[in-house]
Design an enzyme around this catalytic site. Structure first.
Site, short mmCIF file in Angstrom:
data_model
loop_
_atom_site.label_atom_id
_atom_site.label_comp_id
_atom_site.label_asym_id
_atom_site.label_seq_id
_atom_site.Cartn_x
_atom_site.Cartn_y
_atom_site.Cartn_z
CG MET A 66 -11.98 -3.01 4.41
SD MET A 66 -10.29 -2.46 3.73
CE MET A 66 -9.78 -1.54 5.03
CG HIS B 107 -9.50 -0.53 -1.56
ND1 HIS B 107 -9.05 -0.84 -0.08
CD2 HIS B 107 -10.88 -0.80 -1.31
CE1 HIS B 107 -10.04 -0.80 0.67
NE2 HIS B 107 -11.20 -0.95 -0.22
CG MET C 299 -11.81 2.23 0.73
SD MET C 299 -10.63 2.71 2.09
CE MET C 299 -9.00 3.03 0.90
CG MET D 166 -9.25 6.87 0.46
SD MET D 166 -8.41 7.07 2.16
CE MET D 166 -7.44 5.81 2.33
CG ASP E 54 -5.98 -2.53 3.28
OD1 ASP E 54 -5.21 -2.22 4.21
OD2 ASP E 54 -6.61 -2.18 2.45
CG HIS F 209 -3.81 -1.48 -1.59
ND1 HIS F 209 -5.07 -2.91 -1.97
CD2 HIS F 209 -4.46 -0.92 -0.90
CE1 HIS F 209 -5.91 -2.61 -1.50
NE2 HIS F 209 -5.77 -1.35 -0.77
CB SER G 290 -0.89 0.01 1.32
OG SER G 290 -1.72 1.22 1.29
CG ASP H 230 -5.96 2.20 0.01
OD1 ASP H 230 -6.76 1.52 -0.25
OD2 ASP H 230 -4.78 2.18 0.81
#
Length: 223
Positions: free
Chosen positions: A137, A66, A68, A37, A175, A33, A8, A35
């Site tokens: 998660m 990912h 989110m 958001m 994760d 990874h 990540s 993320d």
């Protein structure tokens, strides 16, 4: 099958991101990874499409994206075109899960579904014949550096059991709070992809951290 590490980059040095990615590659990371958001679905903001596109042009590593975000289906095509290999969205988002999975596959990517700590393992069962990955998660999503929630081990095992009842390959990813102590626990419960961020970047030897996870088979972890 040996475990894999999805590194990540949420806590990476953004001023040196290109160099960091090269270091992760040399250290043996299997995936990056990424993320995403939106400040609404989770209380934080992070990366967007231009950064993913730049990363995809600079590395051959598998890009584990990912989402989110509140309405992931709106952005599936854009992230796919920016270089994503696997796009994982949240069951708890407002997008229709079946339509989102279909959109991800139509865009040429593998599709994953993720569940927050409060969501039961059973929530993913209706989608197991369609997804390529399930992401459990093990912290509340939004910020790196949190501690692994012990109660999530049982959920990992429950998802593993559900996955094993199907005759096609489904990756099980975890994760949140993954380190030298919790990786064996998650592996023993059935996880095979470990998302590691803070622990990896704070270590003096990233290659050693990654090798330890690679060498941690589920049978060894259970002993």
């Amino acid at each position: 099958m040996e475990n894999m590490v999805s590194a990540s980059i949420l806590n990476a040095d953004m001023l040196r991101l290109g160099d960091v990615i090269k270091q992760l590659d040399q250290a043996g990371a299997d995936m990056l990874h990424f993320d995403v958001m939106d400040g609404v679905f989770v209380n934080n903001l992070s990366f967007g499409i231009p950064i993913l596109k730049a990363i995809s042009q600079a590395t051959h590593l598998y890009l584990d994206v990912h989402l989110m975000i509140t309405d992931p289906i709106r952005y599936v095509k854009d992230f796919a075109e920016a270089g994503a290999d696997l796009i994982t969205f949240h069951y708890e988002s407002v997008s229709d899960p079946f339509a989102t999975i279909e959109a991800i596959h139509a865009a040429g990517c593998k599709a994953g579904i993720s569940i927050k700590p409060a969501t039961p393992a059973e929530a993913v069962i209706p989608f197991l014949d369609k997804v390529d990955a399930v992401l459990v998660m093990t912290v509340e999503p939004g910020f790196g550096g949190q501690g692994y929630i012990p109660e999530m081990t049982e959920k990992i095992a429950a998802v593993r059991s559900a996955i094993d009842s199907w005759d096609h390959e489904i990756m099980l990813e975890v994760d949140g709070g993954i380190n030298a102590e919790t990786a064996p626990i998650a592996s023993a419960a059935g996880a095979e992809i470990m998302v590691i961020g803070s622990y990896l970047f704070k270590s003096e030897d990233m290659a050693a951290v990654i090798e330890a996870v690679h060498n941690l088979s589920r049978s060894e972890a259970a002993d």
